[in-house]
Design a protein around this motif. Structure first.
Motif, PDB file in Angstrom:
ATOM      1  N   ARG A  75      32.675  28.271  35.506  1.00 39.21           N
ATOM      2  CA  ARG A  75      32.539  29.654  35.971  1.00 39.21           C
ATOM      3  C   ARG A  75      33.297  30.541  35.010  1.00 39.21           C
ATOM      4  NH1 ARG A  75      33.021  29.676  42.556  1.00 39.21           N
ATOM      5  NH2 ARG A  75      30.791  29.675  42.874  1.00 39.21           N
ATOM      6  N   ALA A  90      37.514  41.325  38.679  1.00 40.38           N
ATOM      7  CA  ALA A  90      38.873  41.658  39.126  1.00 40.38           C
ATOM      8  C   ALA A  90      39.177  40.898  40.409  1.00 40.38           C
ATOM      9  CB  ALA A  90      38.964  43.156  39.383  1.00 40.38           C
ATOM     10  N   ASP A  91      40.437  40.646  40.676  1.00 49.17           N
ATOM     11  CA  ASP A  91      40.819  40.001  41.933  1.00 49.17           C
ATOM     12  C   ASP A  91      40.797  41.079  43.015  1.00 49.17           C
ATOM     13  OD1 ASP A  91      41.985  38.850  44.103  1.00 49.17           O
ATOM     14  OD2 ASP A  91      43.482  37.736  42.952  1.00 49.17           O
ATOM     15  N   ILE A  92      39.760  41.033  43.847  1.00 45.23           N
ATOM     16  CA  ILE A  92      39.531  42.121  44.817  1.00 45.23           C
ATOM     17  C   ILE A  92      40.709  42.239  45.789  1.00 45.23           C
ATOM     18  CG2 ILE A  92      37.873  43.087  46.482  1.00 45.23           C
ATOM     19  CD1 ILE A  92      35.783  41.180  45.191  1.00 45.23           C
ATOM     20  N   PRO A 110      38.955  29.999  42.869  1.00 46.10           N
ATOM     21  CA  PRO A 110      37.666  29.353  42.639  1.00 46.10           C
ATOM     22  C   PRO A 110      36.756  30.110  41.673  1.00 46.10           C
ATOM     23  CG  PRO A 110      37.612  30.557  44.708  1.00 46.10           C
ATOM     24  CD  PRO A 110      38.982  30.745  44.152  1.00 46.10           C
ATOM     25  N   GLY A 142      34.646  35.823  37.873  1.00 52.11           N
ATOM     26  CA  GLY A 142      34.075  36.593  38.992  1.00 52.11           C
ATOM     27  C   GLY A 142      34.604  38.015  39.067  1.00 52.11           C
ATOM     28  N   ASN A 195      40.443  56.004  46.191  1.00 54.85           N
ATOM     29  CA  ASN A 195      41.222  56.633  47.252  1.00 54.85           C
ATOM     30  C   ASN A 195      40.359  57.075  48.437  1.00 54.85           C
ATOM     31  OD1 ASN A 195      43.595  56.254  45.846  1.00 54.85           O
ATOM     32  ND2 ASN A 195      43.317  58.122  44.669  1.00 54.85           N
ATOM     33  N   GLY A 211      34.560  42.821  36.334  1.00 48.92           N
ATOM     34  CA  GLY A 211      35.525  42.742  35.235  1.00 48.92           C
ATOM     35  C   GLY A 211      35.256  41.554  34.323  1.00 48.92           C
ATOM     36  N   LYS A 229      33.911  30.941  58.786  1.00 45.51           N
ATOM     37  CA  LYS A 229      35.010  30.009  59.097  1.00 45.51           C
ATOM     38  C   LYS A 229      35.240  29.945  60.610  1.00 45.51           C
ATOM     39  CE  LYS A 229      36.751  30.579  54.519  1.00 45.51           C
ATOM     40  NZ  LYS A 229      37.471  31.366  53.580  1.00 45.51           N
ATOM     41  N   ARG A 232      32.776  36.578  54.265  1.00 42.81           N
ATOM     42  CA  ARG A 232      33.228  35.226  53.918  1.00 42.81           C
ATOM     43  C   ARG A 232      34.067  34.615  55.045  1.00 42.81           C
ATOM     44  NH1 ARG A 232      31.370  37.931  50.085  1.00 42.81           N
ATOM     45  NH2 ARG A 232      30.345  36.872  48.376  1.00 42.81           N
TER      46      ARG A 232
HETATM   47  C1  LIG Z   1      29.173  34.859  43.107  1.00 42.21           C
HETATM   48  C2  LIG Z   1      30.636  34.623  43.511  1.00 42.21           C
HETATM   49  C3  LIG Z   1      31.550  34.839  42.336  1.00 42.21           C
HETATM   50  C4  LIG Z   1      30.783  33.159  43.985  1.00 42.21           C
HETATM   51  O1  LIG Z   1      30.017  32.947  45.131  1.00 42.21           O
HETATM   52  P1  LIG Z   1      30.227  31.624  46.036  1.00 42.21           P
HETATM   53  O2  LIG Z   1      30.207  30.436  45.167  1.00 42.21           O
HETATM   54  O3  LIG Z   1      29.213  31.718  47.134  1.00 42.21           O
HETATM   55  O4  LIG Z   1      31.685  31.719  46.623  1.00 42.21           O
HETATM   56  P2  LIG Z   1      32.309  32.770  47.639  1.00 42.21           P
HETATM   57  O5  LIG Z   1      32.381  32.142  48.984  1.00 42.21           O
HETATM   58  O6  LIG Z   1      31.638  34.068  47.550  1.00 42.21           O
HETATM   59  O7  LIG Z   1      33.758  32.940  47.049  1.00 42.21           O
HETATM   60  C5  LIG Z   1      34.674  31.854  47.033  1.00 42.21           C
HETATM   61  C6  LIG Z   1      36.051  32.379  47.296  1.00 42.21           C
HETATM   62  O8  LIG Z   1      36.433  33.242  46.221  1.00 42.21           O
HETATM   63  C7  LIG Z   1      36.808  34.520  46.701  1.00 42.21           C
HETATM   64  N1  LIG Z   1      36.408  35.501  45.688  1.00 42.21           N
HETATM   65  C8  LIG Z   1      35.240  35.597  45.069  1.00 42.21           C
HETATM   66  N2  LIG Z   1      35.238  36.576  44.160  1.00 42.21           N
HETATM   67  C9  LIG Z   1      36.463  37.111  44.221  1.00 42.21           C
HETATM   68  C10 LIG Z   1      37.100  38.169  43.516  1.00 42.21           C
HETATM   69  N3  LIG Z   1      36.461  38.858  42.556  1.00 42.21           N
HETATM   70  N4  LIG Z   1      38.364  38.457  43.836  1.00 42.21           N
HETATM   71  C11 LIG Z   1      39.020  37.769  44.792  1.00 42.21           C
HETATM   72  N5  LIG Z   1      38.491  36.744  45.482  1.00 42.21           N
HETATM   73  C12 LIG Z   1      37.226  36.436  45.188  1.00 42.21           C
HETATM   74  C13 LIG Z   1      36.042  34.675  48.002  1.00 42.21           C
HETATM   75  O9  LIG Z   1      36.663  35.614  48.827  1.00 42.21           O
HETATM   76  C14 LIG Z   1      36.135  33.256  48.548  1.00 42.21           C
HETATM   77  O10 LIG Z   1      37.430  33.113  49.070  1.00 42.21           O
HETATM   78  P3  LIG Z   1      37.700  32.214  50.346  1.00 42.21           P
HETATM   79  O11 LIG Z   1      37.320  30.830  49.961  1.00 42.21           O
HETATM   80  O12 LIG Z   1      36.808  32.748  51.423  1.00 42.21           O
HETATM   81  O13 LIG Z   1      39.133  32.390  50.654  1.00 42.21           O
HETATM   82  C15 LIG Z   1      31.001  35.554  44.673  1.00 42.21           C
HETATM   83  O14 LIG Z   1      32.235  35.174  45.181  1.00 42.21           O
HETATM   84  C16 LIG Z   1      31.064  36.997  44.305  1.00 42.21           C
HETATM   85  O15 LIG Z   1      30.041  37.643  44.263  1.00 42.21           O
HETATM   86  N6  LIG Z   1      32.274  37.503  44.088  1.00 42.21           N
HETATM   87  C17 LIG Z   1      32.529  38.906  43.856  1.00 42.21           C
HETATM   88  C18 LIG Z   1      32.140  39.297  42.478  1.00 42.21           C
HETATM   89  C19 LIG Z   1      32.441  40.751  42.276  1.00 42.21           C
HETATM   90  O16 LIG Z   1      32.060  41.591  43.040  1.00 42.21           O
HETATM   91  N7  LIG Z   1      33.141  41.059  41.195  1.00 42.21           N
HETATM   92  C20 LIG Z   1      33.545  42.383  40.870  1.00 42.21           C
HETATM   93  C21 LIG Z   1      34.930  42.607  41.352  1.00 42.21           C
HETATM   94  S1  LIG Z   1      35.472  44.275  41.081  1.00 42.21           S
HETATM   95  C22 LIG Z   1      35.798  44.311  39.454  1.00 42.21           C
HETATM   96  O17 LIG Z   1      35.632  43.343  38.783  1.00 42.21           O
HETATM   97  C23 LIG Z   1      36.326  45.577  38.947  1.00 42.21           C
HETATM   98  C24 LIG Z   1      36.685  45.661  37.685  1.00 42.21           C
HETATM   99  C25 LIG Z   1      37.223  46.908  37.183  1.00 42.21           C
HETATM  100  C26 LIG Z   1      38.681  46.917  37.363  1.00 42.21           C
HETATM  101  C27 LIG Z   1      39.155  48.192  36.811  1.00 42.21           C
HETATM  102  C28 LIG Z   1      40.572  48.268  36.912  1.00 42.21           C
HETATM  103  C29 LIG Z   1      40.956  49.668  36.679  1.00 42.21           C
HETATM  104  C30 LIG Z   1      41.776  50.051  37.818  1.00 42.21           C
HETATM  105  C31 LIG Z   1      41.894  51.516  37.889  1.00 42.21           C
HETATM  106  C32 LIG Z   1      42.251  51.830  39.277  1.00 42.21           C
HETATM  107  C33 LIG Z   1      42.467  53.277  39.409  1.00 42.21           C
HETATM  108  C34 LIG Z   1      42.856  53.505  40.786  1.00 42.21           C
HETATM  109  C35 LIG Z   1      43.851  54.568  40.849  1.00 42.21           C
HETATM  110  C36 LIG Z   1      44.441  54.509  42.170  1.00 42.21           C
HETATM  111  C37 LIG Z   1      45.405  55.615  42.332  1.00 42.21           C
HETATM  112  O18 LIG Z   1      45.773  56.264  41.352  1.00 42.21           O
HETATM  113  O19 LIG Z   1      45.784  55.825  43.468  1.00 42.21           O
END
Ligand SMILES: CC(C)(COP(=O)(O)OP(=O)(O)OC[C@H]1O[C@@H](n2cnc3c(N)ncnc32)[C@H](O)[C@@H]1OP(=O)(O)O)[C@@H](O)C(=O)NCCC(=O)NCCSC(=O)/C=C/CCCCCCCCCCCCC(=O)O
Length: 719
Positions: A56, A61-63, A20, A59, A260, A100, A279, A275
């Protein structure tokens, strides 16, 4: 996962298609990389537009992917390739560009946003930092102070604010995608180097150290013990003091540390728990996605005390007309003035006009005959509430929903005095009701699915996090609070001081320890409840041993404090002393120390040194133990619901995830072993006896909290 089209003969339109929220899952990253390669290598293509399906943009990275090993193409090289490309790329931002998704927009050479779009880097709220270059690019684009504020708070901003800050190039009320295509065509041939944000020099303020120091102090004060905001500040420092490539390396190191840490997992758990909590399911099979709520256009609130006033404000500010009822003229006038003041201040803060025309104040229940829903918020007295419900039953039309804001009384007993038990439910708000986000929706055994659906949906409309709970004394939140408070006072008897217990809890992450919090809330409330339940006061059987009630250990110290007229902040004295009534600066009081010493010597208690570890274990393990019992009894559907209640209603530190998540992180086996140990030492405290569910989970190998539901299924559900 991304659609590729050629539009206007020369613009490659890449549309993210991952409903979504178009999160950047592994297939989406893969599709973006492939689409960009295709666009850059196709000679027909002169420019690229990236947008998201269903209005849209993205939103982030896929958390969900954070829970497992990272698979698929990493995000950073995908983004770097977009920025480095030799054809202009325009981001068409509709809906949201978060995390992201915002970082994706930052690597595009231009950004066009729809006027209703919201942008932000909310990673800090997930216990991480913007680690796909966001912490390095944003300061280069808008400067350190503004970037620091956005990154450390995770605040979402409007398109208009983004334009002012220089994040987007244009804001439009029209179709952002079409505008972006036009914009892209016009930008063909223009030099791109100044549009590559990573190539900009961060504008560095002269007082950088002082600025970062002040930010550090602020986040330490606001989010005690939380690592992510501090890491964000360090990353922004790197953007100010290092070349881009080194800054990226620093960003990645900081991300690895956060990733970590248990804290990131806790924050991400909270995101999904919140979220999941919406439900709800009832034993009948009715649930959130098969039960239709009624539309509520008009409501009534009975009682204009602190709770009632907050409920009126919460309803009116979302456009519901409200009739507010009081029993006496003076109380009504006082309530009216308070409500109007609250609504006016709230409207001023939000830059809208106060919805005063939606309000009506009355002394007569007769005026409620046409409302869609009533919320009773009178004094916490069952006989009084029953009278009100009987009266409502006569006055309101037969289809009106009748809800009670009781904080723990039997909702079904109230339903029983009405002519519509199926239309009765609890709506337990938390004080102050216009500020606190939590709403417990109490499902009585006779509440219909439509009633529950309506209460849940009304809560959502009011901006609350609504959680469905079963009908038992104290419901979920207050039922768990009792054993927690008991442990704190038992620890006082055994040798601890209020300051020591509060400090241990505050070091754990609570904004306020239990005694400072009780002083703020007022000690007389609990005293009255204890008197009414026969635990203290003249009705107590004199044959009762002094520190025992109903066969169990009882600590009378809170009653003794109240007997001295010490009701907390409002009287200037409570567990602490204050310079004057109403002050908030709590100071240790030698009189309390004296009271504790006299008490211990009267009962021959030898005070002992109590460690912070014991304080945390006894207070928090007993809290979770009651949570397990609530799950066993079917009064909460899942551990996530309990955690959400504690996060939003009782300020449980978010970086600990809630009481149930916290004990799962400690390890259930260890929690069981410690509870057994404490129960052995205090056999007259039944709440310390490990619950059957905890033992069952340990016996089954301590599954993660998300799997507990499978072990609860067999138990009796009231939800
Ligand atoms: C505002 C929203 C986007 C929408 O709000 P709303 O309309 O009210 O809807 P919701 O009910 O909130 O959401 C609907 C469903 O969608 C799911 N959802 C929403 N966002 C996500 C998401 N980002 N990922 C997955 N799923 C998501 C939600 O759960 C609902 O699901 P369901 O219907 O209940 O099943 C609102 O949703 C919102 O605010 N979302 C979150 C936005 C957010 O926080 N975004 C940031 C995400 S983090 C990010 O983006 C990070 C980026 C950087 C990545 C860097 C990668 C580098 C990796 C390096 C790692 C190094 C580690 C090393 C480890 C090791 O070495 O060990």
């Amino acid at each position: 996962m991304a659609r590729y089209e050629l539009v206007k003969r020369s613009v490659a339109l890449i549309t993210l298609t991952n409903p979504p929220v178009n999160a950047l899952s592994s297939p989406v990253r893969h599709a973006i990389a492939k689409s960009m390669e295709r666009a850059l290598s196709d000679p027909k293509v002169t420019a690229v537009v990236i947008c998201g399906e269903n209005g849209r943009f993205c939103g982030g990275a896929d958390i969900r992917e954070f829970a497992g090993p990272l698979r698929g193409p990493p995000l950073i090289p995908v983004l770097d390739a977009i920025e480095a490309g030799r054809k202009p790329v325009v981001a068409a931002i509709e809906g949201v560009a978060l995390g992201g998704g915002f970082e994706l927009a930052l690597v595009c050479h231009y950004r066009i946003a729809h006027s209703k779009a919201r942008l932000g880097l909310p990673e800090v709220t997930l216990g991480i930092l913007p680690a796909a270059g966001g912490s390095q690019r944003l300061p280069r684009l808008i400067g350190i102070p503004a970037a620091l504020e956005l990154i450390t708070t995770g605040r979402h901003i409007s398109a208009q604010e983004a334009l002012k800050l220089g994040i987007v190039d244009q804001v439009t009320d029209q179709n952002a995608c079409e505008m972006a295509v036009e914009f892209a065509l016009k930008s063909v041939g223009k030099p791109l180097s100044s549009r590559r944000v990573s190539m900009l020099t961060t504008p560095c303020p002269p007082d950088l150290d002082a600025l970062l120091e002040a930010a550090t102090m602020q986040v330490k004060k606001k989010a005690r013990g939380v690592m992510a905001p501090l890491a964000c500040i360090q990353a922004v420092r790197a953007a100010a003091t290092m070349p881009f490539s080194k800054g990226m390396k620093r960003e990645s190191e900081l991300m690895t540390t956060l990733f970590n840490s248990g804290q990131a997992q806790a924050f991400q758990y909270c995101f999904f728990a919140q979220r999941t909590a919406g439900k709800w399911t009832l034993p009948s099979g009715a649930q959130w996605n098969n039960s239709k709520p009624r539309e509520i256009r008009s409501a009534a609130v009975i009682g204009l005390g602190t709770m009632g006033r907050g409920i009126v404000v919460s309803l009116a500010r979302v456009g519901i007309s409200v009739i507010a009822v009081e029993s006496e003229k003076k109380l009504l006038e006082n309530g009216r003035q308070m409500v109007i003041g609250m609504l006016e201040r709230d409207a001023k803060r939000r830059g809208v006009s106060a919805s005063l025309n939606l309000l009506k104040f009355t002394l007569s229940l007769q005026d409620l005959k046409d409302v869609d829903l009533v919320i009773e918020a009178v004094f916490e007295d069952m006989a009084l509430k029953k009278r009100v419900f009987q009266e409502l039953s006569k006055v309101c039309r037969p289809t009106t929903l009748l809800c009670t804001n009781t904080s723990g009384l039997d909702v079904d007993a109230l339903a029983g005095v009405t002519n519509r038990p199926h239309l009765v439910a609890g709506m337990h708000f938390f004080s102050p009701a216009h500020v606190m986000k939590l709403l417990e929706v109490v499902c009585g055994p006779r509440s219909s699915s439509e009633t529950i659906a309506t209460a849940m949906s009304l809560g959502k409309k009011m901006g609350k996090v609504s959680v469905a709970v079963g009908n038992c004394p104290g419901f979920v939140g207050n039922r768990m609070l009792k054993p927690y408070l008991d442990q704190a006072t038992f620890l006082l008897e055994e040798g601890a001081t209020p300051e020591q217990i509060d400090k241990a809890l505050e070091d754990f992450g609570f904004a306020m320890g239990v005694f400072r919090m009780s002083d703020l809330a007022g000690l007389d409330v609990g005293w009255r409840v204890r008197k009414e339940s026969g635990l203290t006061g003249p009705d107590v059987d004199s044959k009762n041993p002094p520190r025992r009630r109903q066969g169990h250990r009882y600590c009378p110290i809170p009653d003794m404090v109240c007997e001295q007229g010490r009701f907390g902040q409002k009287t200037g004295r409570g567990w602490y002393m204050y310079d004057k009534p109403g002050d908030t600066n709590a100071k240790p009081d030698p009189l309390i120390q004296n009271l504790l010493e006299t008490y211990r010597s009267r009962y021959g208690i030898q005070p002992r040194n109590i460690s912070d570890q014991e304080i945390i274990e006894r207070c928090l393990f007993v809290l979770a133990n009651e949570g397990f019992r609530i799950l066993e009894d079917g009064m909460a559907a899942r551990p996530e619901d309990i955690d959400v209640i504690y996060l939003f209603g009782y300020a449980f530190p978010r970086h600990r995830g809630g009481p149930m998540f916290y004990v799962s992180m400690v390890g259930l086996e260890r929690v069981l072993e410690r509870l057994e140990h404490y129960h052995q030492a205090h056999p007259d405290v039944p709440h310390l006896e490990p619950s059957a569910l905890l033992k069952k989970l340990v016996a089954c190998g301590s599954p993660p909290v998300q799997k507990w539901r499978e072990y609860i299924k067999t138990m009796h559900s009231h939800l």
